[in-house]
Design an enzyme around this catalytic site. Structure first.
Site, PDB file in Angstrom:
ATOM      1  N   ASP A 151      -5.338   1.586   8.476  1.00  0.00           N
ATOM      2  CA  ASP A 151      -4.420   2.578   7.900  1.00  0.00           C
ATOM      3  C   ASP A 151      -5.046   3.302   6.717  1.00  0.00           C
ATOM      4  O   ASP A 151      -4.885   4.513   6.565  1.00  0.00           O
ATOM      5  CB  ASP A 151      -3.128   1.899   7.426  1.00  0.00           C
ATOM      6  CG  ASP A 151      -2.168   1.682   8.576  1.00  0.00           C
ATOM      7  OD1 ASP A 151      -2.642   1.507   9.705  1.00  0.00           O
ATOM      8  OD2 ASP A 151      -0.954   1.687   8.326  1.00  0.00           O
ATOM      9  N   CYS A 200      -5.279  -5.994   8.815  1.00  0.00           N
ATOM     10  CA  CYS A 200      -4.648  -4.707   8.490  1.00  0.00           C
ATOM     11  C   CYS A 200      -3.255  -4.601   9.123  1.00  0.00           C
ATOM     12  O   CYS A 200      -2.921  -5.306  10.067  1.00  0.00           O
ATOM     13  CB  CYS A 200      -5.548  -3.565   8.939  1.00  0.00           C
ATOM     14  SG  CYS A 200      -4.958  -1.937   8.402  1.00  0.00           S
ATOM     15  N   ASP A 201      -2.491  -3.636   8.597  1.00  0.00           N
ATOM     16  CA  ASP A 201      -1.046  -3.532   8.838  1.00  0.00           C
ATOM     17  C   ASP A 201      -0.563  -3.833  10.259  1.00  0.00           C
ATOM     18  O   ASP A 201       0.291  -4.676  10.469  1.00  0.00           O
ATOM     19  CB  ASP A 201      -0.546  -2.128   8.477  1.00  0.00           C
ATOM     20  CG  ASP A 201      -0.781  -1.775   7.019  1.00  0.00           C
ATOM     21  OD1 ASP A 201      -1.347  -2.603   6.296  1.00  0.00           O
ATOM     22  OD2 ASP A 201      -0.407  -0.669   6.616  1.00  0.00           O
ATOM     23  N   LYS A 202      -1.068  -3.093  11.262  1.00  0.00           N
ATOM     24  CA  LYS A 202      -0.474  -3.185  12.600  1.00  0.00           C
ATOM     25  C   LYS A 202      -0.854  -4.465  13.324  1.00  0.00           C
ATOM     26  O   LYS A 202      -0.155  -4.883  14.251  1.00  0.00           O
ATOM     27  CB  LYS A 202      -0.897  -1.999  13.479  1.00  0.00           C
ATOM     28  CG  LYS A 202      -0.530  -0.664  12.917  1.00  0.00           C
ATOM     29  CD  LYS A 202       0.924  -0.612  12.533  1.00  0.00           C
ATOM     30  CE  LYS A 202       1.187   0.588  11.658  1.00  0.00           C
ATOM     31  NZ  LYS A 202       0.394   0.580  10.398  1.00  0.00           N
ATOM     32  N   CYS A 235      -5.037  -4.543   1.744  1.00  0.00           N
ATOM     33  CA  CYS A 235      -4.650  -3.793   0.535  1.00  0.00           C
ATOM     34  C   CYS A 235      -3.745  -4.612  -0.373  1.00  0.00           C
ATOM     35  O   CYS A 235      -2.765  -5.211   0.093  1.00  0.00           O
ATOM     36  CB  CYS A 235      -4.006  -2.479   0.932  1.00  0.00           C
ATOM     37  SG  CYS A 235      -5.140  -1.438   1.881  1.00  0.00           S
ATOM     38  N   GLU A 240       1.840   7.748   8.584  1.00  0.00           N
ATOM     39  CA  GLU A 240       2.256   7.371   7.228  1.00  0.00           C
ATOM     40  C   GLU A 240       1.926   8.514   6.285  1.00  0.00           C
ATOM     41  O   GLU A 240       0.822   9.046   6.331  1.00  0.00           O
ATOM     42  CB  GLU A 240       1.488   6.131   6.755  1.00  0.00           C
ATOM     43  CG  GLU A 240       1.993   4.866   7.356  1.00  0.00           C
ATOM     44  CD  GLU A 240       1.261   3.632   6.848  1.00  0.00           C
ATOM     45  OE1 GLU A 240       0.335   3.753   6.019  1.00  0.00           O
ATOM     46  OE2 GLU A 240       1.616   2.540   7.291  1.00  0.00           O
ATOM     47  N   SER A 263       3.647   4.644   3.842  1.00  0.00           N
ATOM     48  CA  SER A 263       2.801   3.496   3.551  1.00  0.00           C
ATOM     49  C   SER A 263       3.570   2.552   2.648  1.00  0.00           C
ATOM     50  O   SER A 263       4.490   2.961   1.932  1.00  0.00           O
ATOM     51  CB  SER A 263       1.562   3.997   2.822  1.00  0.00           C
ATOM     52  OG  SER A 263       1.030   2.976   2.024  1.00  0.00           O
TER      53      SER A 263
HETATM   54  C1  LIG Z   1      -3.212   1.746   3.284  1.00  0.00           C
HETATM   55  C2  LIG Z   1      -1.999   0.871   3.108  1.00  0.00           C
HETATM   56  C3  LIG Z   1      -1.745   0.682   1.648  1.00  0.00           C
HETATM   57  O1  LIG Z   1      -2.267  -0.362   3.683  1.00  0.00           O
HETATM   58  C4  LIG Z   1      -0.826   1.406   3.859  1.00  0.00           C
HETATM   59  O2  LIG Z   1      -1.148   1.738   5.163  1.00  0.00           O
HETATM   60  C5  LIG Z   1       0.434   0.569   3.899  1.00  0.00           C
HETATM   61  O3  LIG Z   1       1.202   0.761   4.824  1.00  0.00           O
HETATM   62  O4  LIG Z   1       0.712  -0.220   3.010  1.00  0.00           O
HETATM   63 MG   LIG Z   2       0.223   1.119   6.708  1.00  0.00          MG
END
Ligand SMILES: CC(C)(O)[C@@H](O)C(=O)O
Ligand SMILES: [Mg+2]
Length: 560
Positions: free
Chosen positions: A82, A123-125, A200, A448, A474
């Site tokens: 993301d 990561c997110d997904k 993140c 996002e 996000s």
């Molecule tokens: C890049 C991020 C901060 O990871 C965002 O994609 C989120 O949804 O939190």
């Molecule tokens: Mg995200």
């Protein structure tokens, strides 16, 4: 006498000799054919810090599986970052990847008749996708989260010596665009924001979903908490491998996705000031399990639950600080003692309450606040309906007190158009930016809008400008932002009928978003746009995807 198991379909009987021949080449011997076969599905990629360390943690997962008597079988599944795709065409691939990851896990496990799974995510997904697959397949399984990134610390500039995250990098772009910071300052933040491996660092989507899965029961409580580069991480990876093998004859993933566990997961999101994406993802996980779940749960919980985790973007700290302060367990214990949670089973074999009772004491009273001194008295997520969003929309006010907003619509047919207008200084306090044709089918991919919200924040306009979109946000987005507006513009939703200057009224308490216009006349004069054709998977996704109010999944429903 060995127990019968799903993988007997590939390892037992004369008719399976050819399959066994191939499996022998991978190292299996006669006695291994009696072991449960455990899929170790790794979303490793060198493209992003969120997932780049998962390759190094895989041996620990394999070790755990073997120690508990299982035979591990490794697969790769993709990740779409993301953070890296944000603000351009590639972000359309992000939500689509959730479906593809869940589908890949399904096909790997179903195709080879495997007995259980450990899914390594970052990561997110990758996180909701893992839960969706376990719910869909109903095999025993465990989700292992690779953990948060450490704080960054710029060497120079206004943020020198401070803890920063990727949020600061996105917002620095907005500040730089307005001339508030120079190239050197932007460069100092860019170079420091991501000091190593891990997802993140705020209570953004990855950390929100990792926490939600622990409360849902599909990730062992505490296993996701150690940051990616923490010395305890490998032991947690091994624990997850062991658990998956031990659970090979236990109940499947679906059994954990109940109305109670979904409520607990949603509560963890609300009480931690978590990402709006959790609304979409929990609805999708529920849909895969066939468990009734309405996104209205977020609204109800948000009204009665204090925010007690003091985490960015609404609060002050990062996920590494949450871990140091006792992690999800201690956060959950405060909620449990306040009577906010209901007990439910978890994959560790202990119930949620048994897990939370094991929380360690801590002197901290600021990262995880006591109930009598919350970060906010109530949560910041609201589910709105009204003329503009008959199937619902999600409002995030975290950090901004306003319960109401009224202002003229500024219409944009894409994220890029709005971002450019913000950077040109054309958006002013009081405006209601409407970004449409960015929905699940219309984008396609429901991007996002962090580039826009960060640019607004960078210009000091967060909370002073409202933003409405059929796209999403996000976890690092903040301000007065409303996403997931359904039905989306590309599917005939009223958001597509709004015009420049229409007065939009947002009433968070009354749960409405309206515009005083003659909707019938507008619809009569409206020419629906054909779906944007972008080729390849993008078109497949656009054709299959459902409403954001039901998780924007590609599940085939009756009549679809
Ligand atoms: C890049 C991020 C901060 O990871 C965002 O994609 C989120 O949804 O939190
Ligand atoms: Mg995200």
């Amino acid at each position: 006498m060995t127990k019968t198991k799903r993988s007997d379909a590939i390892t037992k009987g004369p008719s399976r000799a050819a399959a066994r021949a191939m499996l022998r080449a991978t190292g299996m011997t006669d006695e291994d054919f009696d072991k449960p076969m455990v899929a170790v599905i790794n979303t490793y990629s060198s493209v992003t810090p969120c997932n780049m360390h998962l390759r190094d943690l895989a041996p620990s997962v394999l070790k755990g599986v073997r120690e508990a008597g299982g035979w591990p079988v490794e697969f790769g599944a993709l990740v779409v970052s993301d953070g890296i795709t944000m603000g351009h065409e590639g972000m359309r691939a992000s939500l689509m990847s959730r479906e593809v990851i869940a589908d890949s896990i399904e096909l790997a496990v179903r195709g080879h008749a495997l007995d259980a799974a450990v899914i390594m995510v970052g990561c997110d997904k990758t996180i909701p996708a893992a839960a969706m697959a376990l719910a869909r397949l109903d095999v025993p399984g465990v989700v292992f989260y690779g953990g948060t990134i450490a704080a960054g610390c710029p060497a120079s500039g206004a943020k020198a010596g401070q803890d920063i995250s990727i949020q600061d990098a996105f917002e620095a772009v907005g500040a730089h665009g307005r001339g508030a910071i120079d190239d050197a300052e932007l460069g100092a933040i860019e170079r420091a924001a991501c000091p190593g491996a891990g997802s993140c660092g705020g209570q953004f989507t990855a950390n929100t979903m990792a926490m939600a899965l622990a409360f849902l029961g599909l990730a062992p409580m505490g296993a996701g908490d150690p940051p990616a580069e923490h010395p305890d991480k490998a032991a947690e990876a091994e624990r997850c491998g062991r658990l998956a093998a031990e659970r090979a004859f236990a109940e499947g993933g679906r059994s954990f996705v109940t109305e109670t566990s979904l409520r607990n997961a949603a509560l963890s999101v609300v009480a931690s000031g978590g990402s709006t994406n959790a609304v979409l993802h929990l609805a999708a996980i529920a849909a895969e399990a066939g468990t009734p779940f309405s996104i209205d749960a977020f609204d109800a919980l948000s009204r009665e639950t204090p925010v007690i985790a003091n985490l960015k973007p609404g609060g002050r700290y990062l996920a590494q600080d949450l871990h140091a302060a006792g992690g999800c367990r201690r956060f959950g214990r405060v909620l449990m003692e306040g009577g906010f949670l209901e007990d439910a089973p978890t994959v560790s074999g202990k119930s949620l309450f048994e897990e939370l009772k094991g929380a360690e004491e801590s002197a901290d009273r600021d990262v995880i606040r006591p109930l009598e001194n919350p970060v906010k008295k109530t949560g910041g997520l609201r589910v709105l309906y009204g003329d503009v969003a008959p199937e619902g929309a999600v409002l995030k006010t975290a950090g901004y007190a306003d319960a109401a907003f009224e202002g003229p619509a500024r219409i944009f047919e894409s994220e890029e158009d709005c971002f450019a207008a913000v950077q040109r200084g054309e958006i002013v306090a009081g405006d209601v930016c409407v970004i449409r044709y960015e929905g699940p089918a219309g984008g396609p991919g429901m991007r996002e809008m962090l580039a826009v919200t960060a640019a607004l924040a960078g210009q000091g306009l967060a909370g002073k400008v409202a933003l409405i979109t059929d796209g999403r946000f996000s976890g690092a987005s903040h301000g007065f932002v409303i996403g997931h507006v359904a039905p989306e513009a590309a599917r005939g939703g009223p958001i597509g009928l709004l015009q420049e200057g229409d007065i939009i009224r947002i009433d968070a308490e009354g749960r409405r978003i309206d515009a005083d216009i003659d909707w019938d006349a507008r619809r009569a004069a409206h020419t629906p746009r054909p779906l944007r054709r972008m080729g390849g998977y993008f078109d497949k996704f656009a054709a299959l995807v459902g409403s954001a109010s039901q998780g924007a999944t590609t599940i085939i429903r009756e009549g679809k």
